[in-house]
Design a protein around this motif. Sequence first.
Motif, mmCIF file in Angstrom:
data_model
loop_
_atom_site.group_PDB
_atom_site.id
_atom_site.type_symbol
_atom_site.label_atom_id
_atom_site.label_comp_id
_atom_site.label_asym_id
_atom_site.label_seq_id
_atom_site.Cartn_x
_atom_site.Cartn_y
_atom_site.Cartn_z
ATOM 1 N N SER A 179 0.837 -1.206 0.000
ATOM 2 C CA SER A 179 0.000 0.000 0.000
ATOM 3 C C SER A 179 0.865 1.247 0.000
ATOM 4 N N ALA A 180 1.919 1.259 0.811
ATOM 5 C CA ALA A 180 2.804 2.425 0.858
ATOM 6 C C ALA A 180 3.398 2.701 -0.509
ATOM 7 N N ARG A 181 3.795 1.641 -1.207
ATOM 8 C CA ARG A 181 4.393 1.845 -2.527
ATOM 9 C C ARG A 181 3.367 2.400 -3.513
ATOM 10 N N ARG A 182 2.108 1.975 -3.411
ATOM 11 C CA ARG A 182 1.073 2.514 -4.303
ATOM 12 C C ARG A 182 0.914 4.018 -4.118
ATOM 13 N N TYR A 183 0.878 4.450 -2.859
ATOM 14 C CA TYR A 183 0.745 5.884 -2.595
ATOM 15 C C TYR A 183 1.980 6.644 -3.088
ATOM 16 N N LEU A 184 3.152 6.112 -2.813
ATOM 17 C CA LEU A 184 4.384 6.788 -3.210
ATOM 18 C C LEU A 184 4.495 6.880 -4.732
#
Length: 215
Positions: A179-184
Amino acid sequence: MVARIHTQFVERTEGFVVVGVASSGQAALDDIARLRPDLVLLDVHLPDMTGIDVLRRLRGGGDDVGVLMVTAAREADTVRAAASGGAVHYLVKPFDYEDLRVRLETFRAAQLALSGSGAPGQDDIDAVFGAAAAAPSPPVSLPKGLSPETAEAVQDALRSAGELSAAECADLVGISRVSARRYLEHFVARGAAVVRLQYGGAGRPERRYRPAGQA
């Protein structure tokens, strides 16, 4: 401490220099009369009077110095009083450098737009009135499955850290690494963040993210 931080923020911004720091309303009025600054960063909470009182005394005395409110005060009456007193903007604490830089550069652009000897054109006038003259921007839509609240938390973590990986971001925000990578990656696609590859050791290089414009 807060005044020292704000001083550093202003000094980092091209075209600005701090000419004085006052710790009370009366000291501010005295320094403004003596130093004749172009812009005053003014808090509402002062030991001897409110920032709104300072603003009203300035205007009552015919001083049209630019005033940018920087304060934790959020009361609607206070915001209305600042607007009616001709404050150029109202920035709620706590804020980061980018928040202040945008307001400072907007003020500087407005000052420069009217610095010529001829009659200003419409573009110059729009620069002075800023957002009031511009069409409202449509809200930025997020890809399906991403929430505005988490996006804000990820962006705050990125600004605070300066640079981080998806795994580090996940630990800070409390979400999964995927999820963090999707936002970033969403911020990278928007131009709000940049990514670099860090090589070292075996395996794939690590993707590391930082806010756009940060050296």
